[in-house]
Design a protein around this motif. Structure first.
Motif, PDB file in Angstrom:
ATOM      1  N   PHE A 151       0.582  -1.292   0.065  1.00 12.32           N
ATOM      2  CA  PHE A 151       0.320  -0.290  -0.107  1.00 12.32           C
ATOM      3  C   PHE A 151       0.865   1.409   0.133  1.00 12.32           C
ATOM      4  N   ASP A 152       0.526   2.044  -1.086  1.00 18.77           N
ATOM      5  CA  ASP A 152       1.906   3.106  -1.173  1.00 18.77           C
ATOM      6  C   ASP A 152       0.857   4.371  -1.546  1.00 18.77           C
ATOM      7  N   THR A 153       1.185   5.409  -0.651  1.00 25.87           N
ATOM      8  CA  THR A 153       0.527   6.915  -0.746  1.00 25.87           C
ATOM      9  C   THR A 153       1.420   7.628  -0.757  1.00 25.87           C
ATOM     10  N   GLU A 154       0.952   8.975  -1.542  1.00 26.14           N
ATOM     11  CA  GLU A 154       1.137  10.251  -1.887  1.00 26.14           C
ATOM     12  C   GLU A 154       0.444  11.295  -1.358  1.00 26.14           C
ATOM     13  N   LYS A 155       1.237  11.941  -0.781  1.00 25.34           N
ATOM     14  CA  LYS A 155       0.639  13.097  -0.118  1.00 25.34           C
ATOM     15  C   LYS A 155       1.137  14.204  -0.117  1.00 25.34           C
ATOM     16  N   SER A 156       0.393  15.906  -0.274  1.00 25.90           N
ATOM     17  CA  SER A 156       0.992  16.828   0.164  1.00 25.90           C
ATOM     18  C   SER A 156       1.386  16.917   0.906  1.00 25.90           C
ATOM     19  N   PRO A 157       2.617  17.657   1.213  1.00 27.43           N
ATOM     20  CA  PRO A 157       3.682  18.043   3.288  1.00 27.43           C
ATOM     21  C   PRO A 157       2.718  18.562   4.287  1.00 27.43           C
ATOM     22  N   ASN A 158       1.365  19.100   3.266  1.00 30.70           N
ATOM     23  CA  ASN A 158       0.478  20.201   4.212  1.00 30.70           C
ATOM     24  C   ASN A 158      -0.344  19.412   4.792  1.00 30.70           C
ATOM     25  N   SER A 159      -0.957  18.891   4.237  1.00 35.70           N
ATOM     26  CA  SER A 159      -1.233  17.333   4.814  1.00 35.70           C
ATOM     27  C   SER A 159      -0.785  16.546   6.281  1.00 35.70           C
ATOM     28  N   LEU A 160       0.265  16.997   6.456  1.00 39.20           N
ATOM     29  CA  LEU A 160       1.237  16.296   7.314  1.00 39.20           C
ATOM     30  C   LEU A 160       2.020  16.948   7.946  1.00 39.20           C
ATOM     31  N   LYS A 161       1.109  18.009   8.269  1.00 37.53           N
ATOM     32  CA  LYS A 161       1.349  19.152   9.233  1.00 37.53           C
ATOM     33  C   LYS A 161       1.136  18.583  10.834  1.00 37.53           C
ATOM     34  N   GLY A 162       1.640  18.929  11.761  1.00 35.66           N
ATOM     35  CA  GLY A 162       1.251  18.299  13.365  1.00 35.66           C
ATOM     36  C   GLY A 162       1.841  16.781  13.712  1.00 35.66           C
ATOM     37  N   THR A 163       2.085  15.777  12.122  1.00 30.58           N
ATOM     38  CA  THR A 163       2.223  14.669  12.447  1.00 30.58           C
ATOM     39  C   THR A 163       4.115  14.642  12.424  1.00 30.58           C
ATOM     40  N   PRO A 164       4.650  13.848  13.625  1.00 28.33           N
ATOM     41  CA  PRO A 164       6.479  13.456  13.580  1.00 28.33           C
ATOM     42  C   PRO A 164       6.859  13.378  12.346  1.00 28.33           C
ATOM     43  N   VAL A 165       6.633  13.367  11.568  1.00 25.95           N
ATOM     44  CA  VAL A 165       7.525  13.332  10.290  1.00 25.95           C
ATOM     45  C   VAL A 165       8.168  14.617   9.150  1.00 25.95           C
ATOM     46  N   TYR A 166       7.026  16.041   9.447  1.00 25.34           N
ATOM     47  CA  TYR A 166       7.077  16.931   9.268  1.00 25.34           C
ATOM     48  C   TYR A 166       7.713  17.664   9.504  1.00 25.34           C
ATOM     49  N   ASP A 167       8.556  18.534   8.628  1.00 24.61           N
ATOM     50  CA  ASP A 167       9.489  19.261   8.741  1.00 24.61           C
ATOM     51  C   ASP A 167       9.132  21.069   7.655  1.00 24.61           C
ATOM     52  N   GLU A 168      10.179  21.382   7.575  1.00 20.42           N
ATOM     53  CA  GLU A 168       9.515  22.518   6.255  1.00 20.42           C
ATOM     54  C   GLU A 168      10.400  22.237   4.936  1.00 20.42           C
ATOM     55  N   SER A 169      11.661  21.357   5.238  1.00 16.99           N
ATOM     56  CA  SER A 169      11.776  21.149   4.135  1.00 16.99           C
ATOM     57  C   SER A 169      10.995  19.898   2.819  1.00 16.99           C
ATOM     58  N   LEU A 170       9.828  19.642   3.709  1.00 19.06           N
ATOM     59  CA  LEU A 170       8.698  19.045   2.438  1.00 19.06           C
ATOM     60  C   LEU A 170       8.230  19.838   1.400  1.00 19.06           C
ATOM     61  N   GLN A 171       8.267  21.176   1.788  1.00 19.58           N
ATOM     62  CA  GLN A 171       7.381  22.289   0.924  1.00 19.58           C
ATOM     63  C   GLN A 171       8.267  21.703  -0.395  1.00 19.58           C
ATOM     64  N   GLU A 172       9.412  21.469  -0.294  1.00 20.78           N
ATOM     65  CA  GLU A 172      10.440  22.257  -1.762  1.00 20.78           C
ATOM     66  C   GLU A 172      11.118  20.630  -2.034  1.00 20.78           C
ATOM     67  N   GLN A 173      10.697  19.866  -0.945  1.00 16.64           N
ATOM     68  CA  GLN A 173      12.092  18.661  -1.609  1.00 16.64           C
ATOM     69  C   GLN A 173      11.391  17.606  -1.739  1.00 16.64           C
ATOM     70  N   GLY A 174      10.186  16.626  -2.136  1.00 12.94           N
ATOM     71  CA  GLY A 174       9.632  15.510  -1.868  1.00 12.94           C
ATOM     72  C   GLY A 174      10.516  14.147  -1.309  1.00 12.94           C
ATOM     73  N   ARG A 175       9.422  13.374  -0.590  1.00 11.27           N
ATOM     74  CA  ARG A 175      10.680  12.256  -0.276  1.00 11.27           C
ATOM     75  C   ARG A 175       9.547  11.509   0.823  1.00 11.27           C
ATOM     76  N   LYS A 176       9.635   9.927   0.491  1.00 13.60           N
ATOM     77  CA  LYS A 176       9.527   9.228   1.000  1.00 13.60           C
ATOM     78  C   LYS A 176       9.475   9.564   3.249  1.00 13.60           C
ATOM     79  N   VAL A 177       8.755   9.708   3.675  1.00 12.67           N
ATOM     80  CA  VAL A 177       8.669   9.901   4.752  1.00 12.67           C
ATOM     81  C   VAL A 177       8.504   8.663   5.693  1.00 12.67           C
ATOM     82  N   PHE A 178       8.168   7.588   5.109  1.00 17.99           N
ATOM     83  CA  PHE A 178       7.410   6.409   6.399  1.00 17.99           C
ATOM     84  C   PHE A 178       8.047   5.387   5.509  1.00 17.99           C
TER      85      PHE A 178
END
Length: 264
Positions: A151-178
């Motif tokens: 099960f692979d999911t792709e999301k906006s970094p904004n939808s991950l705000k408030g979770t342990p994986v979020y940091d501002e660098s996600l707004q500029e560069q995508g990556r697998k966070v989990f």
């Protein structure tokens, strides 16, 4: 006529109310609403009470107050925590549940207790498909013998705000966070990956399914790709949704299936 109640009165619940008002759920009467914010519950109840329908809807302050109305079905669209609060009292009340907060069932002991109580009280829990689909093929393939599911999911970094994986660098560069399984995923993202638990329960279980979450800069919506493989079948379910509305409509579809002479 089936008596319907709603627990969790956000945007997805409003889709159900509007579908009812538009005549898409003619076999149901919405008799009660409940939400952590009573104003939201009052708003949805008032939509019914302001309509031309021949009955009224009550806004409730608690689960006990909602269940005292004796609904046949409760639509749950709050959170896994809300589902845990609602499930056992509702089932003991003889009320079946249509839920979107499937992440609650990553807890195996809770899942087992819900099954036991539902059987004892002749009630059921319906897992709405939410933002995915393909439950039928996943369940069928898993019955045929050993299989693997990813099960692979792709999301906006904004939808991950408030979770342990979020940091501002996600707004500029995508990556697998989990990367992990569905049980680990729902523990990390309690309200973000209910669909991965749904896919797991429909197939190989929450600890055997392989889950990944990717953040993509400037991405809009959610994309979910599920792949099921056994020695005879390869199935791919690929769903993109621009907004969460598909989850609300999946509840409408489930309610229609419950009372339909032809079930998809």
């Amino acid at each position: 006529m089936k008596k319907l109640a709603i627990a969790g009165c956000g945007d997805l619940a409003e889709i159900v109310v509007d579908a009812l008002l538009d005549g898409l759920l003619p076999e149901y009467q919405l008799i009660g609403t409940m939400s952590r914010s009573i104003h939201k519950a009052e708003y949805l109840a008032q939509k019914i009470n302001d309509s031309q329908l021949s009955y009224t809807c009550s806004s409730c302050h608690s689960v006990d107050e909602l269940l005292a109305l004796q609904p046949d079905y409760v639509v749950e669209s709050s959170s896994p925590e809300g589902m845990r609060e609602l499930a056992l009292p509702a089932l003991k009340n003889g009320s079946s549940i249509v839920t979107l907060s499937i992440g609650a069932f990553a807890d195996a002991s809770f899942y087992d207790e819900v099954c036991k109580v539902a059987r004892e009280n002749h009630s059921r829990v319906y897992l709405a498909s939410g933002a995915i689909g393909g439950f039928d093929v996943m369940r069928t393939a898993s019955l045929m013998g050993p299989c693997t599911v990813t099960f692979d999911t792709e999301k906006s970094p904004n939808s991950l705000k408030g979770t342990p994986v979020y940091d501002e660098s996600l707004q500029e560069q995508g990556r697998k966070v989990f990367e992990g399984n569905a049980k680990e995923a729902i523990n990390l993202f309690p309200t973000k990956v209910n669909v991965s638990v749904a896919a797991a329960l429909a197939s190989v279980g929450t600890e055997k399914i392989k889950v990944s979450v990717t953040s993509t800069a400037d991405y809009v919506g959610d994309k979910h790709r599920i792949e099921v493989n056994n020695d005879q079948v390869q199935a791919v379910i690929d769903v993109y949704s621009k907004t969460p509305q598909i989850a609300g409509w999946s509840v409408v579809n489930t309610l229609r299936n419950i009372v339909s002479p032809i079930v998809f």
